[in-house]
Design a protein around this motif. Structure first.
Motif, short mmCIF file in Angstrom:
data_model
loop_
_atom_site.label_atom_id
_atom_site.label_comp_id
_atom_site.label_asym_id
_atom_site.label_seq_id
_atom_site.Cartn_x
_atom_site.Cartn_y
_atom_site.Cartn_z
N VAL A 6 3.37 -2.35 -2.07
CA VAL A 6 3.88 -3.72 -0.74
C VAL A 6 3.39 -5.07 -1.40
O VAL A 6 2.46 -4.94 -1.71
CB VAL A 6 2.50 -3.35 0.20
N GLY A 7 4.28 -5.89 -0.98
CA GLY A 7 3.69 -7.14 -0.61
C GLY A 7 3.51 -7.97 0.64
O GLY A 7 4.80 -7.19 1.23
N ILE A 8 2.38 -8.73 -0.04
CA ILE A 8 2.13 -9.10 1.37
C ILE A 8 2.53 -10.83 1.56
O ILE A 8 2.10 -11.87 1.03
CB ILE A 8 1.03 -9.00 2.30
N ILE A 9 3.15 -11.52 2.14
CA ILE A 9 3.67 -12.48 1.95
C ILE A 9 3.06 -13.42 3.80
O ILE A 9 3.42 -13.30 4.63
CB ILE A 9 4.81 -13.05 2.14
N ARG A 23 -4.46 -1.78 2.32
CA ARG A 23 -5.08 -1.36 1.30
C ARG A 23 -6.32 -1.09 1.76
O ARG A 23 -6.09 0.22 0.62
CB ARG A 23 -5.84 -3.43 1.34
N ASN A 24 -6.81 -0.60 2.47
CA ASN A 24 -7.69 0.66 3.27
C ASN A 24 -6.97 1.84 3.00
O ASN A 24 -7.74 2.95 2.95
CB ASN A 24 -8.41 -0.09 4.22
N ASN A 25 -6.26 1.50 3.00
CA ASN A 25 -5.00 2.88 3.55
C ASN A 25 -4.36 3.73 2.00
O ASN A 25 -3.66 4.56 2.27
CB ASN A 25 -4.19 3.03 4.60
N GLY A 26 -4.97 2.86 1.22
CA GLY A 26 -4.77 3.65 -0.42
C GLY A 26 -2.84 2.89 -0.49
O GLY A 26 -2.98 3.27 -1.72
N PHE A 27 -2.59 1.65 -0.25
CA PHE A 27 -1.78 1.53 -0.98
C PHE A 27 -1.79 0.48 -1.35
O PHE A 27 -2.95 -0.49 -1.98
CB PHE A 27 -0.52 0.69 0.05
N THR A 28 -0.91 -0.26 -3.08
CA THR A 28 -0.92 -1.08 -3.30
C THR A 28 -0.91 -2.19 -3.22
O THR A 28 0.22 -2.63 -2.83
CB THR A 28 -0.39 -0.63 -5.34
N ILE A 29 -1.30 -3.15 -3.30
CA ILE A 29 -1.07 -4.99 -2.42
C ILE A 29 -0.99 -5.71 -3.39
O ILE A 29 -2.15 -6.11 -4.46
CB ILE A 29 -2.05 -5.17 -1.42
N GLY A 46 -9.38 -6.27 -4.06
CA GLY A 46 -8.68 -5.23 -4.79
C GLY A 46 -7.00 -5.61 -3.64
O GLY A 46 -7.15 -6.66 -3.25
N GLY A 47 -6.15 -6.26 -4.91
CA GLY A 47 -4.88 -6.59 -5.09
C GLY A 47 -5.11 -7.33 -5.28
O GLY A 47 -5.49 -7.80 -7.14
N ALA A 55 7.74 -13.75 -7.32
CA ALA A 55 7.31 -12.98 -8.19
C ALA A 55 6.16 -11.79 -7.47
O ALA A 55 6.39 -10.32 -8.01
CB ALA A 55 5.53 -13.74 -8.86
N LEU A 56 5.80 -12.16 -6.60
CA LEU A 56 5.38 -10.67 -5.59
C LEU A 56 6.89 -10.46 -5.04
O LEU A 56 6.51 -8.88 -5.34
CB LEU A 56 4.96 -12.07 -4.07
#
Length: 303
Positions: A6-9, A23-29, A46-47, A55-56
């Motif tokens: 997942v990418g967060i903008i 992130r707390n739920n185990g997704f790669t951010i 983390g992330g 790039a994201l």
């Protein structure tokens, strides 16, 4: 089953909470924010931070955009000059989740535009505030094609406590969100009016707040926003100009079908007055500052 990357903008009050929850739920951010240092500060726990949206997007299965409005979303996707945005870098079959409050017709058009590029689109405005975003308890008002839900459903469920699926194409999510904003804006405006009347009449502000929050006249917005007034703290969690925009969208939508919204129109004028009086970037509770002849409680900021 492998979780999508997942990418967060946009790491503002809501975006940072969403990124933390995922992130707390185990997704790669992966994260990106135009403000220097904001993304780097987030990934200390983390992330991966990226310097730009392209790039994201290149390394994300699902891109979640948490920016202010349609214009910023356009910039996220296509760049300020039509080049260098996320859309061109996203792999075919990737999904773009749009969390802003926008004109529903704009959202419908964006779905078609991204589908033509081989990308999925989820119309997914959010509500609940920064605390609920950070705790995974916010609400999402979504609508999307079945294939978009299939691609992004795990991410939606991983970032919100309530994910309402309101239709099989874009538009319904944004319609429900602006109706929510009609109520939110009117509630803030009338809460400010009530508190201002109390101050004008010499009622103790803290006592008034205590009574109302335990009486039938209470609302979530009165309880939340008038606490800001009592603290004299107008640090913007949601700014006055957000409701200038959002109530404007409400009125534009209703105007298209000649549907009258007298209370929304009055609240919009109140936020417009507060904005032009110099309070545009203050917390939306600063709409109380338009009322004459009252002395507001003082705190971090002088009212």
């Amino acid at each position: 089953m492998t979780k999508p990357t997942v990418g967060i903008i946009g790491l503002g009050a809501m975006g940072a909470g969403i990124a933390k929850t995922l992130r707390n739920n185990g997704f790669t951010i992966h994260v990106c924010d135009v403000r220097p240092g904001v993304a780097d500060a987030f990934v200390a726990d983390g992330g991966t931070a990226h310097a730009n949206t392209a790039a994201l997007a290149a390394v994300s299965d699902v891109v979640v955009s948490v920016v202010v409005n349609a214009a910023q979303t356009e910039s996220v996707l296509f760049g300020d000059d039509g080049k260098g945005g996320a859309a061109a870098a996203m792999c075919p079959g990737s999904t773009f989740v749009m969390c802003s409050t926008v004109d529903p017709n704009w959202s419908v058009a964006m779905e078609a535009r991204l589908n033509a590029l081989g990308l999925h689109y989820v119309d997914a405005p959010i509500s609940g505030g920064a605390a609920k975003a950070a705790s995974g308890q916010m609400t999402m008002m979504t609508s999307a094609k079945p294939e978009a839900y299939a691609a992004a459903g795990a991410v939606l469920d991983g970032m919100a406590g309530k994910v309402y699926r309101l239709g099989d194409k874009a538009g319904a999510g944004s319609k429900v969100k602006i109706i929510n904003q009609l109520l939110a804006g009117v509630h803030i405006a009338v809460a400010a009016e009530a508190m201002a009347l109390g101050l004008r009449e010499g009622v103790d502000a803290a006592a008034l707040y205590e009574v109302i929050t335990h009486s039938a006249g209470n609302s979530w917005m009165f309880e939340n926003r008038m606490a800001h007034v009592l603290a004299g703290d107008y640090t913007p969690l949601s700014a006055v100009d957000i409701f200038v925009k959002d109530l404007g969208l409400v009125l534009d939508t209703a105007r298209a079908s000649k549907f009258p919204l007298p209370l929304a129109a009055t609240a919009h004028q109140m936020f417009m007055q507060a904005s032009t009086a110099g309070f545009a970037k203050e917390d939306d509770s600063a709409v109380i500052k338009i009322f004459p002849g009252i002395t507001l409680p003082e705190g971090k900021e002088k009212a």
